[in-house]
Design a protein around this motif. Structure first.
Motif, PDB file in Angstrom:
ATOM      1  N   ARG A  51      66.726 -44.701  30.474  1.00 15.48           N
ATOM      2  CA  ARG A  51      66.884 -44.180  29.109  1.00 15.48           C
ATOM      3  C   ARG A  51      66.525 -45.233  28.073  1.00 15.48           C
ATOM      4  N   THR A  52      66.542 -46.512  28.468  1.00 12.70           N
ATOM      5  CA  THR A  52      66.176 -47.587  27.547  1.00 12.70           C
ATOM      6  C   THR A  52      64.701 -47.962  27.625  1.00 12.70           C
ATOM      7  N   GLY A  53      63.961 -47.295  28.530  1.00  8.68           N
ATOM      8  CA  GLY A  53      62.521 -47.536  28.593  1.00  8.68           C
ATOM      9  C   GLY A  53      62.063 -48.493  29.677  1.00  8.68           C
ATOM     10  N   ASP A  54      62.990 -48.996  30.475  1.00 11.14           N
ATOM     11  CA  ASP A  54      62.594 -49.862  31.590  1.00 11.14           C
ATOM     12  C   ASP A  54      62.014 -49.015  32.715  1.00 11.14           C
ATOM     13  N   THR A  55      60.922 -49.495  33.285  1.00 11.58           N
ATOM     14  CA  THR A  55      60.269 -48.724  34.344  1.00 11.58           C
ATOM     15  C   THR A  55      60.352 -49.437  35.686  1.00 11.58           C
ATOM     16  N   THR A  56      60.355 -48.639  36.735  1.00  8.16           N
ATOM     17  CA  THR A  56      60.337 -49.135  38.107  1.00  8.16           C
ATOM     18  C   THR A  56      59.305 -48.343  38.879  1.00  8.16           C
ATOM     19  N   THR A  57      58.382 -49.040  39.521  1.00  5.35           N
ATOM     20  CA  THR A  57      57.364 -48.407  40.346  1.00  5.35           C
ATOM     21  C   THR A  57      57.815 -48.447  41.793  1.00  5.35           C
ATOM     22  N   TYR A  58      57.761 -47.307  42.460  1.00  4.88           N
ATOM     23  CA  TYR A  58      58.270 -47.201  43.827  1.00  4.88           C
ATOM     24  C   TYR A  58      57.171 -47.135  44.879  1.00  4.88           C
ATOM     25  N   LEU A  59      55.939 -46.933  44.451  1.00  2.36           N
ATOM     26  CA  LEU A  59      54.820 -46.882  45.384  1.00  2.36           C
ATOM     27  C   LEU A  59      53.925 -48.092  45.158  1.00  2.36           C
ATOM     28  N   ASP A  60      53.752 -48.894  46.193  1.00  5.16           N
ATOM     29  CA  ASP A  60      52.882 -50.067  46.067  1.00  5.16           C
ATOM     30  C   ASP A  60      51.447 -49.670  45.720  1.00  5.16           C
ATOM     31  N   ILE A  67      51.219 -46.159  34.688  1.00  2.00           N
ATOM     32  CA  ILE A  67      52.162 -46.633  33.676  1.00  2.00           C
ATOM     33  C   ILE A  67      52.960 -45.441  33.153  1.00  2.00           C
ATOM     34  N   MET A  68      54.272 -45.591  33.175  1.00  2.00           N
ATOM     35  CA  MET A  68      55.138 -44.534  32.654  1.00  2.00           C
ATOM     36  C   MET A  68      55.724 -44.976  31.322  1.00  2.00           C
ATOM     37  N   ARG A  70      57.892 -43.309  27.520  1.00  2.00           N
ATOM     38  CA  ARG A  70      58.634 -42.186  26.953  1.00  2.00           C
ATOM     39  C   ARG A  70      58.600 -42.242  25.432  1.00  2.00           C
ATOM     40  N   ASP A  71      58.669 -41.055  24.832  1.00  2.00           N
ATOM     41  CA  ASP A  71      58.750 -40.927  23.377  1.00  2.00           C
ATOM     42  C   ASP A  71      59.956 -40.045  23.088  1.00  2.00           C
ATOM     43  N   ASN A  72      61.053 -40.667  22.739  1.00  4.70           N
ATOM     44  CA  ASN A  72      62.288 -39.908  22.541  1.00  4.70           C
ATOM     45  C   ASN A  72      62.189 -38.949  21.357  1.00  4.70           C
ATOM     46  N   ALA A  73      61.359 -39.286  20.380  1.00  2.11           N
ATOM     47  CA  ALA A  73      61.203 -38.396  19.232  1.00  2.11           C
ATOM     48  C   ALA A  73      60.525 -37.087  19.622  1.00  2.11           C
ATOM     49  N   LYS A  74      59.751 -37.133  20.707  1.00  2.00           N
ATOM     50  CA  LYS A  74      59.024 -35.949  21.165  1.00  2.00           C
ATOM     51  C   LYS A  74      59.618 -35.362  22.440  1.00  2.00           C
ATOM     52  N   ASN A  75      60.733 -35.936  22.916  1.00  4.91           N
ATOM     53  CA  ASN A  75      61.348 -35.468  24.169  1.00  4.91           C
ATOM     54  C   ASN A  75      60.327 -35.424  25.302  1.00  4.91           C
ATOM     55  N   THR A  76      59.514 -36.450  25.388  1.00  2.36           N
ATOM     56  CA  THR A  76      58.384 -36.434  26.312  1.00  2.36           C
ATOM     57  C   THR A  76      58.289 -37.757  27.073  1.00  2.36           C
ATOM     58  N   VAL A  77      57.996 -37.639  28.357  1.00  2.00           N
ATOM     59  CA  VAL A  77      57.584 -38.790  29.140  1.00  2.00           C
ATOM     60  C   VAL A  77      56.130 -38.616  29.534  1.00  2.00           C
ATOM     61  N   TYR A  78      55.472 -39.736  29.736  1.00  2.00           N
ATOM     62  CA  TYR A  78      54.056 -39.733  30.067  1.00  2.00           C
ATOM     63  C   TYR A  78      53.823 -40.519  31.356  1.00  2.00           C
ATOM     64  N   LEU A  79      52.752 -40.177  32.038  1.00  2.00           N
ATOM     65  CA  LEU A  79      52.289 -40.963  33.170  1.00  2.00           C
ATOM     66  C   LEU A  79      50.800 -41.207  32.955  1.00  2.00           C
ATOM     67  N   GLN A  80      50.476 -42.431  32.576  1.00  2.00           N
ATOM     68  CA  GLN A  80      49.085 -42.830  32.418  1.00  2.00           C
ATOM     69  C   GLN A  80      48.593 -43.313  33.785  1.00  2.00           C
ATOM     70  N   MET A  81      47.571 -42.659  34.303  1.00  3.39           N
ATOM     71  CA  MET A  81      47.041 -42.977  35.625  1.00  3.39           C
ATOM     72  C   MET A  81      45.613 -43.474  35.465  1.00  3.39           C
ATOM     73  N   ASN A  82      45.400 -44.721  35.839  1.00  6.82           N
ATOM     74  CA  ASN A  82      44.093 -45.351  35.706  1.00  6.82           C
ATOM     75  C   ASN A  82      43.503 -45.674  37.069  1.00  6.82           C
ATOM     76  N   ASN A  83      42.201 -45.848  37.090  1.00  5.43           N
ATOM     77  CA  ASN A  83      41.497 -46.193  38.326  1.00  5.43           C
ATOM     78  C   ASN A  83      41.949 -45.279  39.477  1.00  5.43           C
ATOM     79  N   LEU A  84      41.886 -44.008  39.223  1.00  3.07           N
ATOM     80  CA  LEU A  84      42.376 -43.039  40.200  1.00  3.07           C
ATOM     81  C   LEU A  84      41.557 -43.067  41.482  1.00  3.07           C
ATOM     82  N   LYS A  85      42.236 -42.789  42.590  1.00  4.19           N
ATOM     83  CA  LYS A  85      41.632 -42.800  43.908  1.00  4.19           C
ATOM     84  C   LYS A  85      41.844 -41.448  44.568  1.00  4.19           C
ATOM     85  N   PRO A  86      41.003 -41.081  45.527  1.00  2.00           N
ATOM     86  CA  PRO A  86      41.198 -39.793  46.211  1.00  2.00           C
ATOM     87  C   PRO A  86      42.596 -39.642  46.803  1.00  2.00           C
TER      88      PRO A  86
END
Length: 112
Positions: A51-60, A67-68, A70-86
């Motif tokens: 809830r404070t914005g700290d992130t933890t990645t569980y998949l190596d 990158i995850m 959040r925008d509390n003003a918009k009640n929204t979380v995001y997942l930015q996915m770069n260099n995507l792989k099959p």
């Protein structure tokens, strides 16, 4: 309620940003997570944000690429996915564990 969007078809090396809009609870008080379920496999926890914005990645395999945020003003979380792989091909789900909520999922397909 959690509603995801932003999935789609992308070539390897491309990027996508998923969104998850929450409603019906005090969003800022809860941590949320992204899970994914590859075809024919179990659902797996990818990344979480407190809830404070700290992130933890569980998949190596996504460390440094996903990158995850959040925008509390918009009640929204995001997942930015770069260099995507099959291997990132999956249905991606938003989860608010403390509320027992799952989104409906959004399909991400990465072609080689």
């Amino acid at each position: 309620q959690l509603v995801e969007s932003g999935g789609g078809l992308v070539h390897a090396g491309g990027s996508l940003r998923l969104s998850c809009v929450a409603s019906g609870f005090t969003f800022s008080k809860y941590g949320l997570s992204w899970y994914r379920q590859p075809p024919g496999k179990e659902r797996e926890l990818v990344i979480a944000i407190s809830r404070t914005g700290d992130t933890t990645t569980y998949l190596d395999s996504v460390e440094g690429r996903f990158i995850m945020s959040r925008d509390n003003a918009k009640n929204t979380v995001y997942l930015q996915m770069n260099n995507l792989k099959p291997d990132d091909t999956a249905v991606y789900y938003c989860n608010a564990r403390a509320r027992g909520l799952w989104g409906q999922g959004t399909q991400v397909t990465v072609t080689s």
